[in-house]
Design a protein around this motif. Structure first.
Motif: not given
Lengths: 379, 291
Positions: B99, B154, B182, B245-252
């Motif tokens: 975060g 991850s 990200p 975003s799938m849980g991680h801010a960068g996972a999009i």
């Protein structure tokens, strides 16, 4: 967090970026009044969704009568599933050039990237994939900063010189300051129009990094009042419970710990022929109460026919997980099958507790995925 | 070149007096890591898990030789202590926190680059050399020493795959969590370069997820001959919804960019064995190492 056009434009104006004269209205009569002082106007639905122009959310009117009629036609309708409650009525400007200007977080350079193109007014992703050479890029070193000469170089590469080069450079510098000071994930002007009076931002996008909202309490307040959100009602409810949740369209509820593992759980269920109803990541070190809240939330979804809980405990303790599951079970009943894969820290204790309550546990994600799919209508 | 750790690395813990900081200091010490000092502004003079606490990094350095730092600091306060560690010449600097505002990360990473400092994270589990040392929060029971290097965006998925590798009778040389944001300090290519030069590493498990193009660039690097040891991979997020975003801010997945399928194809084209299931990675590595 996505700001609406009128919110973003207000911030642009604070930074000295020119925007068309206009006002936000919520009735056709007010649209008429505003248009009365402006002549020909653009009438733009204020929505937190993309592709608004193509969906009819941006229209033009030549007179105040016309403006009232257009506004009446737009207000209360739904565009891409969202009700139109407010319109931005703005003067329609004559312009010679339409540009694209953006500042975005660039993963590769690990910095903000300025993107600029003469191909404004169209989808920039489209330009990027068909004619990438039409986009000028400049990665900003956060230590060095974006300097005037960088901005003049970008303007020059777009083909501007003299007064227009200086004028465009100043818009680039200001938009970068918006990005940096407002913690933007992305800020865009598309189109940026070259009018006889100079460059004017006809549209505005500003998405603020959710992790930085604590630095912008005024924005949070404005958004709370403006109600700008692209979350589904269930997603909003989950967020209020403190859960990391994404709604999907299947019937198997999924709860995992860690984003990567939870995503892999969805993928594994899908590979076994199941359809996940959601993504729910408990994160690291979840308490029994958090687990109860998460599992109950998923069990309470009427679409969900079975629930798969996949835990690999590191900082998350399996005995906490087990206690949370037992609590959720006593709250939500035993009607929906619950499949639990539980390994890691304090695994023995967690399993013993679950088994004493008649909840069996499995050791691998693959066998658990297979089991949960077997509950779905005899697949 | 990035700098990692070994059993001699003298570690500083910033944020040592917090719940997470003190808890993981204990676990790191138990694992054999040489945690020599801690920092929490205003708590200088305290002792946590037998480790002396200082108000500043420079103050800790007045009394101790320190090589590297790990931060357990709440997201909104990470910027200053991260810069403090970089400024003090500590290397690597591991940022566990999830975060962190992306602008703060950009500032940290840019300054680290100027000083030649390796940043691991943010939003990562850290780094572990099994049986020797860890700077991180990973559960050590899933790791055992061996010849597979692991690099992952991850956390828990990385433990999942490490445990498959261990149960398969293989083990790990060193494992690095890049982080789920990200913008992070390291990417796959940085770590692959390190693995290429590391004699102990004979094969690599690469664990990616949706979002960005780090996996595609790693594939290009491998295809171009930059990495010559066998690689097996897993990519999470085939079922992800675009734009979320799938849980991680960068996972999009944004538009057509960053999809799991795009990454899987790029890696397969580069000759990487990409598993459909997390467990497939260990199987593939077993085969690759036997050859």
């Amino acid at each position: 967090m996505k700001l609406l056009e009128h919110q973003a434009k207000k911030i642009f104006l604070d930074y000295g970026i020119r925007i068309p004269r206009g006002e936000l209205v919520d009735s056709a009569i007010k649209a008429r009044e505003v248009a009365n002082g402006l002549g020909a106007v653009a009438i733009k639905a204020q929505l937190p969704v993309g592709g608004r122009g193509k969906a009819g959310g941006i229209q033009f009117a030549d007179s105040s009568d016309d403006a009232e009629m257009v506004a009446r036609g737009l207000l209360g309708t739904e565009i891409r599933g969202v009700e139109v409650k407010r319109l931005l009525v703005e003067e329609k400007l004559d312009f010679s050039d339409e540009l694209y200007l953006g500042v975005v977080v660039d993963r590769r350079s690990r910095s903000y990237m300025v993107l600029a193109s003469r191909e404004g007014g169209v989808d920039i992703e489209e330009v990027a994939s068909t004619t990438p050479e039409r986009i000028v890029r400049h990665a900003v070193d956060p230590v060095f900063g974006l300097r005037d000469y960088h901005c003049r170089r970008v303007a020059g590469l777009l083909g501007y010189s003299g007064k227009e080069m200086f004028s465009l450079a100043s818009v680039i510098e200001r938009l970068y300051r918006v990005a940096w000071e407002m913690d933007a994930e992305l800020t865009e002007i598309n189109p940026l129009a070259l009018t006889p009076e100079g460059f004017v931002a006809l549209d505005a996008r500003l998405n603020i990094d959710d992790n930085a909202l604590f630095r912008h309490p005024d924005i949070v307040e404005a958004l709370r009042l403006g109600g700008s959100s692209d979350l589904s009602p269930r997603e909003r409810e989950a967020r209020d419970l403190g859960l990391t949740y994404v709604e999907l369209d299947g019937d198997i509820g999924i709860v995992g710990n860690g984003a990567g593992l939870t995503m892999a759980t969805l993928d594994t269920v899908a590979l076994h022929g199941g359809r996940p109803a959601n993504f729910l990541d408990l994160g690291g070190g979840a308490s029994a109460e958090m687990i109860e809240a998460g599992v109950s939330f998923v069990m309470g979804d009427s679409r969900v026919k079975a629930v798969f809980v996949n835990i690999l405990g590191g900082i998350t303790r399996c005995d906490d997980i087990a206690r949370g599951l037992v609590m959720a079970r006593s709250r939500m009943g035993t009607e929906k099958p619950l499949v639990v894969r539980l390994v890691g820290t304090n695994e023995e204790e967690g399993r013993r507790l679950l088994e004493s309550q008649g909840i069996p546990t499995l050791e691998t994600m693959e066998e658990a995925a297979d089991r949960v799919v077997s509950f779905m209508g005899g697949v | 070149m990035v700098r990692f750790i070994d059993g001699d690395t003298r570690v500083l813990v910033q944020g040592i007096t917090g719940t997470q900081g003190s808890f993981h200091t204990r676990l790191m010490l138990d694992y054999g890591s040489r945690v020599v000092a801690g920092v929490t502004p205003g708590r200088g003079g305290m002792v946590v898990e037998g480790v002396p606490v200082f108000d500043t990094v420079a103050g800790a350095q007045d009394r101790h030789e320190i090589d590297a730092s790990i931060l357990f600091i709440p997201a909104r306060f990470v910027l200053d202590p991260a810069l403090e560690a970089i400024d003090a010449g500590l290397d690597p600097v591991v940022v566990i926190t999830e975060g962190v505002p992306v602008r703060d990360t950009m500032e940290i990473v840019a300054n680290a680059r100027l000083r030649g400092t390796t940043i691991i994270g943010p939003n990562c589990p850290g780094i572990i050399k099994p049986g020797e040392v860890k700077m991180g929060i990973m559960p050590e029971q899933v790791f055992r020493r061996g010849n597979v290097g692991i690099v992952s965006r991850s956390g828990t998925l990385f433990y999942e795959i490490a445990s498959h590798i261990s149960r398969r009778g293989l083990g790990q040389s060193i494992c690095v969590g890049l982080g789920g944001d990200p913008v992070v300090g390291l990417d796959f290519i940085d770590v692959l370069r390190w693995f290429e030069a590391d004699d102990e590493t004979e094969a690599v498990a690469l664990i990616g997820e949706i979002g960005g193009d780090a996996e595609e660039r790693a594939a290009g690097f491998i295809a171009g001959g930059g990495f010559t040891k066998p690689v097996a991979a897993y990519i999470a997020g085939r079922t992800a919804v675009p734009g979320k975003s799938m849980g991680h801010a960068g996972a999009i997945v944004q538009g057509d960019a960053g999809t799991a399928i795009g990454k899987i194809e790029a890696l397969r084209d580069a000759g990487v064995a990409v598993g459909d299931l997390p467990g497939d990675v260990a199987e593939a590595l077993g085969g690759l190492l036997k050859g």
